[in-house]
Design a protein around this motif. Structure first.
Motif, short mmCIF file in Angstrom:
data_model
loop_
_atom_site.label_atom_id
_atom_site.label_comp_id
_atom_site.label_asym_id
_atom_site.label_seq_id
_atom_site.Cartn_x
_atom_site.Cartn_y
_atom_site.Cartn_z
N SER A 801 0.83 -1.20 0.00
CA SER A 801 0.00 0.00 0.00
C SER A 801 0.87 1.26 0.00
CB SER A 801 -0.91 -0.01 1.22
OG SER A 801 -0.14 -0.18 2.37
N GLU A 804 2.24 1.90 -3.34
CA GLU A 804 1.29 2.58 -4.21
C GLU A 804 1.26 4.06 -3.92
OE1 GLU A 804 -2.56 0.75 -4.08
OE2 GLU A 804 -1.59 -1.22 -4.23
N VAL A 805 1.37 4.38 -2.71
CA VAL A 805 1.22 5.77 -2.30
C VAL A 805 2.36 6.61 -2.86
CG1 VAL A 805 1.32 7.31 -0.33
CG2 VAL A 805 -0.11 5.28 -0.26
N ALA A 812 -3.60 9.38 -4.09
CA ALA A 812 -3.87 8.37 -3.06
C ALA A 812 -4.33 9.03 -1.79
CB ALA A 812 -2.59 7.57 -2.79
N GLN A 813 -3.70 10.12 -1.52
CA GLN A 813 -4.04 10.80 -0.28
C GLN A 813 -5.46 11.32 -0.33
OE1 GLN A 813 -1.41 13.90 0.74
NE2 GLN A 813 -1.41 13.29 2.89
N ARG A 815 -7.79 10.02 -1.94
CA ARG A 815 -8.69 8.89 -1.75
C ARG A 815 -8.79 8.54 -0.26
NH1 ARG A 815 -6.35 4.16 -4.40
NH2 ARG A 815 -5.70 5.58 -6.04
N GLU A 816 -7.62 8.52 0.34
CA GLU A 816 -7.61 8.22 1.77
C GLU A 816 -8.49 9.19 2.53
OE1 GLU A 816 -4.99 5.06 1.45
OE2 GLU A 816 -6.30 5.71 3.05
#
Lengths: 836, 510
Positions: A801, A804-805, A812-813, A815-816
């Protein structure tokens, strides 16, 4: 193993840590050693066990640092795999499946991507056919890789892994077997072999026992069975080789090791003396004596500042280069046999058995840690093969742990038997046992058994000996001098028709003493020393004897050599019941009525647990193990389990441990217990990283609220759950610290992720600001990431993970954050609801 | 890493007398000072006043000694015949003594000539004493009478003739001036009351009474005679409390120590026994000759014993002070100051104490054992001083060598001289039950090793012959003992009641 209930046999703790040489990490902070089917990581400073690398399914047979990356370690195992680990965080990076059982691993800097392994030769004809093979480890991103590219180097390999070593800069590999030394040159692809005669005129035994190669010079040091060390030079030419001999050890040299600069050579053997030879200075040496058990392995750290030796008494000693011991890592000491029974120290609840020669060891089962050794013999131990040593053969604690009685014996083999009975008092101030009385001639012949009375007021020790007498020992007032002295003296001598006593036992309230004489059990009153009654149930000599506990205290249980388990009722003095079962060990649970009987029948051992008042077993477990069991003990639990399952109820208050003949410590564990352990270990991971900070309190509250909302009925609601509020946070906390960007960078992102965003009524301006800020952060993080060392890349792969980030952090952030917001929103709603 | 563990010398309990506080107290006397008198010393009496001079009656004179003088500071020699029973008055200024011719003389301590002479007894007066008012003297004589005399007027106040044999013991009461106790050869002890003029209590001792003694409380009375010492309870009307038989000859004298009221008795068997309050013998003094008289100074400062051979033996108490002055003188050297430097420093509250590692000191044989020099270690252990005064150390080293499996190496290659040493040690200790096991092993090994060369040395051969004799005798003795044990077993077996055979297994062993 037949799985018939949720109670299962598990191996627990105390595994060998001296099986293979330990290694020290490059920064000298960690010490790794193979232990059972895992690799244990210790801190060299504090000697504390940090964690273990678990994943192998069989004995780990070798470990080696990855020469390409000093934060990684290879381990090979008898299950046929080589695993690559990040040992600091305990993460498995890769598994290479070889397909053959492996017995040792060697690596060299020159041969990158290749490991050298010991495997059993395919031909089944020879029993000890070991082969050295080179394995090319394929480079692929997958977790599990099959490495089938084996190329044999040699088949003349000794099973002892210390008989193989890499030469200068990996140019050649030297290996020895019996009387032959072989050197394989990689460039020439040729093997030179040199052999010695088995014996010479002076009776020297020349078989090779170990090998070490000088790191910068063309020199091979070999150790021999008679204690000689030979330094071989000029072996590049097959004919003109030379060697010089150095001799200090009086027995076989177990291990040799050059320091990384090659200035010194370390050697060790059975004498337990670490010898440091100056390289090229003839016989100049330094010695470090009395290190413990005999030295099995020596290894050095890559900067040469630390040495570590592993000893036969399951111990690793860390030694500074100034030749000073700076740390000791002690495992459960396993001698050749446990002569004393397994016992529990009533104070510390530690397991007590004999440890290193002449000592009793106290081992905490809860923490799987060696507590201390109690020196019973108090004599200088002479390391010499075949010498008849004093051994602790019997030990007993009184009920409260105030007194310890020990018997040490010497001369079991010869007729000249020497033994001492010693009584030790617990000293509050030193928290240890102090010798109180030594009785030199307690009996005229060997002491067979002994036990303490269990009454609260007076302590009494009863010993039985082969001469046909039993003696009661009391601590007390000597009538002659009228002085109150604390020494023990004999109170009563009893015998019964000159028969040989076999066993003795006190009843739960100490009002009765049962002593078995061959086939007869005699019951005595310890107050008046009157023979009350005799019980007899021939045929067969009484083997084990115990009184019932608590509600069953009117029963006396005995086992005989003729496969009989008898139970007498002491109120009627009549046989209550008897059954035909071969019992090798009868063990009483001190906290309940239960009695455990290990029965050995047709090549395997069964366990029966029963209450003396009924002949029906409460619980039985077939095929516990394949050997006879002679040692077992019930260990009281810290906190009782409350399982209602009938088959595991007997394990509620105490746990049954037993020792097999291979000296493996096993226990029975229940399903509920394992669940709890699992959950606690899961919890531990988080607990480690999240200390109780205001931040954690916030999270904790968050979690509780959420739990109320989401999961009204959780199966294990009583246990604290891991905070699972924010995925980002857990991720953040799980990622190794050295791959994370700087804290200053993370901070703002972290705080913003914690913000309780009002998604519903968020004004666009603020959102814009936030996102731009995050983008900035993301860029910064990217640059940070690139500045990090390249070799952290590999670890990162393990952490999918995070991987991916890294490249597209901002997305990604986002999304988080969205996810975070979603969860937060529900919590927010809850908060709003609760706060009108 | 552990340090070298030194050889453990086993502490074995000493057979015989146990050391108690009592024995330590009574052992704390200096070796006796012997003073030769002209004849048997029949009476010693300490002055009740400090400096506690004492009057010694022997032959025809009475000598008065100071507490530390070996020469008499005063002597009364005006006796025509043997003097008896010189005793002080309560203020220590007057002294009364009887004599063989029957005269009783009264002396001033500072004078030389008798102040008074009491005439009236027809036979020898063996015991005289002042009554506690100090104005009357009581005397016991061989003419079977006991008389009371008035000192100022020198007249006889009364005569008591209740005894039927010689009166040889007398003790006045200190609490009542009218009471005194006499003991006679007619086997009785009588308590007389001057107010009634007759005996008020009579006790049968059973043997000729040699000495009577009243406890300070005067509730208990001690009489000695024959081999017996008897204690009577006067408050219970003269009931016998205890009868002690610890001497094997006539008990001639008794006295009480002022510390803890210990009873001391002296006898013709040359022993002085000390009894504790429960009348158990706690200590024993040995003397050179039969004891006739004994006295102990207040605070037990000195114990004076008179014997038949005319020797007065005085033991003075050792004082802690003497010892201290000795040690302090030794410590006053400069090395002490170096040694003590910083030792008296008191750490303050917030000081962090770092303790210095204690250096382990090893004995010489331990050092040699540490470096595996086995022969040298055995030599060290066999040095004359160790061998003779601490055989347990020698044996401990032998045991240690045996444990290491190197005893044979240590014993091998020795010359005649050192072999003689070993054999002598064996001869001396081989039958000591504490040492016999390892020493027999040593004997075996020596025989094995030197079998071939014994005949070359007559000295060694002789020693071996002696060793063989000793062992043979010991073996015979053991066999006899076993036989006796067997006899005793049958005796005991026949004595035990048949019914309870099962119940009585064996007598408890302490």
């Amino acid at each position: 193993m037949v799985e018939q209930s949720d109670v299962r046999v598990v191996r627990c703790g105390g595994s060998k840590i001296n099986f293979r040489p330990p290694i020290i990490s490059t920064d000298s902070r960690f010490l790794l050693c193979a232990s059972g089917d895992s690799v244990k990581v210790y801190s060299t400073r504090t000697e504390e066990w940090l964690h273990s690398l678990q994943g192998h399914t069989n004995q780990v047979t070798g470990i080696a640092l990855n020469p390409a990356n000093h934060l990684q370690v290879y381990s090979c195992s008898a299950d046929g795999t080589v695993k690559l680990w990040d040992f600091i965080d305990g993460i498995l990076i890769k598994t290479f499946i070889i397909g053959h059982p492996l017995f040792a691993i060697y690596v060299s800097e020159k041969h990158e991507g290749i490991v050298f392994l010991h495997i059993v030769m395919d031909t089944e004809s020879k029993k000890e056919g070991f082969q050295l093979v080179a394995v090319h480890l394929p480079k692929s991103a997958e977790q599990e890789v099959e490495a089938k590219e084996l190329s044999a180097v040699s088949s003349q390999i000794s099973p002892n892994p210390s008989c193989t070593a890499f030469g200068r800069e990996g140019q050649y590999i030297a290996f020895a077997r019996n009387l032959q030394l072989n050197v394989y040159f990689f460039r020439k692809q040729k093997t030179y072999s040199f052999s010695l005669k088995a014996t010479d005129k002076k009776g020297a035994k020349n078989a090779f026992t170990c090998i070490a190669c000088h790191p910068t010079d063309d020199c091979i040091a070999t150790g021999h069975e008679d204690g000689k060390i030979r330094l071989w030079r000029n072996f590049i030419h097959k004919k003109e080789y030379t060697y010089s001999t150095q001799h200090w050890h009086h027995n076989a040299v177990n291990t040799l090791c050059f320091t990384p600069e090659g200035t010194n050579l370390l050697s060790g053997g059975i004498e337990s003396v670490l010898v440091q030879w100056q390289y090229g200075a003839g016989n100049r040496k330094e010695i470090l004596p009395r290190l413990g058990g005999s030295i099995l392995h020596v290894s050095t750290s890559s900067d040469g500042q630390l040495f570590c030796t592993s000893h036969s008494d399951n111990k690793i000693t860390v030694i500074e280069s100034s030749f000073k011991v700076c740390g000791v890592i002690q495992g459960l000491v396993k001698g050749d046999a446990v002569l004393t029974d397994l016992m529990i120290d009533p104070r510390s609840k530690a397991l007590v058995l004999n440890g290193k020669p002449g000592h009793l060891q106290f081992y905490s089962l809860l923490r799987d840690k060696h507590l201390y050794n109690l020196d019973i013999v108090q004599q200088e131990y002479i390391y010499e093969a075949g010498l008849d040593q004093f051994e602790v053969v019997k030990a007993a604690f009184d009920r409260k742990g105030f007194w310890l009685a020990t018997v040490e014996e010497r001369g079991q083999k010869s007729s000249d038997l020497e033994f001492f009975l010693k009584l030790w008092a617990y000293d509050e101030s030193t928290q240890s046992f102090v010798l109180n009385t030594t009785i030199t001639a307690a009996h005229t012949d060997r002491i067979i058994s002994m036990c303490f009375s269990s009454s609260e007021e007076t302590t009494m020790l009863v010993t039985t000996a082969e001469e046909g007498q039993f003696k009661a020992w009391c601590q007390g007032v000597d009538a002659d001098t009228e002085q109150d002295q604390n020494f023990w003296s004999c109170d009563f001598v009893g015998s019964y028709h000159n028969l040989k006593p076999t066993n003795c036992s006190f009843s739960a309230d100490s009002s009765l003493l049962a002593v078995s004489f061959q086939e007869v059990i005699t019951i005595w009153s310890p107050d008046t020393w009157e023979l009350l009654t005799t019980l007899c149930q021939p045929p067969g000599v009484i083997r084990d004897l115990c009184f019932g506990q608590l509600s069953c205290s009117k029963y006396l249980i005995a086992t005989t050599t003729e496969n009989l388990l008898c139970c007498w009722n002491l109120l009627t003095c009549a046989l209550e019941w008897s059954t035909s079962v071969e019992v090798s060990k009868l063990q009483l649970d001190p906290l309940s009525e239960n009695v455990a009987a290990f029965s050995y029948q047709s090549e395997h051992t069964d366990l029966f647990v029963f209450k003396p008042n009924e002949p029906r077993p409460l619980f039985s477990h077939k095929n516990v193990c394949s050997e006879k069991i002679h040692r077992a003990v019930f260990v009281p639990r810290e906190e009782p389990l409350n399982s209602c399952d009938e088959s595991s109820q007997w394990l509620n208050r105490s746990q049954l441990y037993f020792l097999t003949q291979n000296m493996d410590l096993m226990t029975f564990s229940t399903a509920t217990e394992e669940d709890r352990l699992l959950s606690s270990s899961r919890r531990l991971v988080i607990d480690d990283s999240v200390a109780v900070t205001p931040f954690y309190l916030l999270l904790g509250k968050h979690r509780q609220q959420q739990q109320k909302l989401d999961t009204p009925s959780h199966p294990a609601a009583d246990k604290p759950q891991q905070p699972q509020g924010s995925v980002t946070i857990t991720e953040l906390l799980h990622t190794p610290a050295h791959v994370l960007p700087a804290a200053s960078v993370l901070c703002s992102m972290f705080v913003s992720s914690l913000l309780i965003s009002n998604t519903g009524v968020q004004d666009p301006l603020r959102k814009e600001m936030e996102s731009s800020e995050q983008e900035m952060n993301g860029e910064e993080e990217d640059s940070e990431e690139e500045m990090e060392a390249c070799d952290s890349q590999q670890e990162l792969r393990a952490q999918g993970s995070v991987d991916e980030v890294t490249p597209k952090l901002s997305k990604a952030q986002e999304r988080e954050l969205k996810r975070v917001r979603k969860t937060d929103f529900s919590w927010m709603a809850g908060l709003v609801d609760s706060k009108p | 890493m552990a340090s070298f563990k030194p050889t453990k010398v086993q502490f074995l309990p000493k057979l015989g007398e146990k050391v108690t506080e009592e024995t330590l107290y009574w052992k704390n006397y200096k070796s006796p000072v012997q003073i030769k008198e002209f004849g048997a010393v029949t009476k010693i009496d300490f002055s009740p006043l400090p400096p506690h001079n004492y009057a010694v009656t022997a032959s025809t004179r009475i000598h008065i000694y100071g507490p530390h003088s070996q020469e008499p500071i005063r002597s009364f020699t005006r006796f025509r015949d043997t003097a008896y029973g010189g005793s002080f008055r309560g203020d220590g200024k007057l002294l009364v003594a009887g004599s063989e011719e029957g005269l009783i003389r009264l002396f001033d301590i500072s004078g030389r000539v008798a102040l008074r002479q009491f005439a009236g007894h027809s036979k020898a007066v063996h015991v005289t004493s002042f009554l506690s008012d100090g104005f009357r003297v009581v005397s016991g004589s061989d003419d079977l009478s006991c008389r009371v005399w008035d000192v100022p007027s020198a007249v006889e106040l009364s005569s008591l003739t209740e005894h039927t044999d010689y009166i040889r013991a007398l003790a006045p009461s200190r609490l009542n001036p009218d009471l005194f106790v006499t003991g006679s050869y007619d086997h009785t002890v009588k308590v007389f009351d001057m107010r009634s003029g007759s005996s008020v209590m009579t006790m049968q001792h059973g043997h000729p009474v040699e000495c009577v003694l009243l406890y300070p409380s005067e509730a208990l009375l001690v009489s000695t005679g024959g081999r017996y010492v008897k204690v009577w309870d006067l408050l219970k009307g003269g009931q016998e409390l205890v009868s002690l038989k610890n001497h094997h000859k006539t008990v001639t004298c008794a006295c009480l120590s002022s510390v803890g009221n210990k009873l001391l008795t002296g006898s013709l068997d040359r022993h002085i026994k000390v009894y504790n309050s429960s009348y158990k013998v706690v200590h024993n003094f040995d003397c050179d000759a039969s004891i006739l008289s004994m006295a102990i100074a207040p605070d037990d400062e000195a114990l004076a014993v008179g014997m038949t051979n005319g020797v007065l033996s005085v033991r003075h108490r050792k004082h802690q002070k003497d010892k201290e002055t000795l040690t302090s003188r030794r410590r006053r050297g400069p090395s002490y100051r170096v040694f003590v430097k910083g030792k008296n420093f008191m750490p303050r509250e917030d000081d962090f104490l770092v303790s210095k590692p204690v250096k382990q000191y090893l004995r010489k044989y331990d050092k040699q054992l540490k470096s595996f020099e086995v022969s040298k270690a055995l030599d060290t252990a066999l040095q004359t001083w160790t061998r003779t005064s601490k055989p347990d150390v020698t044996v401990a080293v032998i045991i240690e060598l045996n444990r290491r499996g190197t005893l044979k190496n240590a014993l091998a290659g020795r010359n005649e001289e050192s072999l003689t040493k070993i054999l002598n040690f064996l001869l001396k200790h081989i039958f000591d039950p504490r040492f016999s096991r390892p020493l027999l092993l040593v004997g075996d090994i020596v025989l094995d090793l030197y079998q071939q060369v014994f005949h070359k040395s007559p000295v060694v051969e002789r020693l071996l012959q002696r060793l063989m004799d000793v062992l043979g005798r010991e073996a015979e003795l053991q066999q006899e003992l076993l036989q006796v044990l067997g006899i005793l077993d049958t005796l005991f077996a026949s004595l035990t009641p048949r019914k309870e055979v099962a119940a009585l297994a064996a007598p408890p062993v302490a």
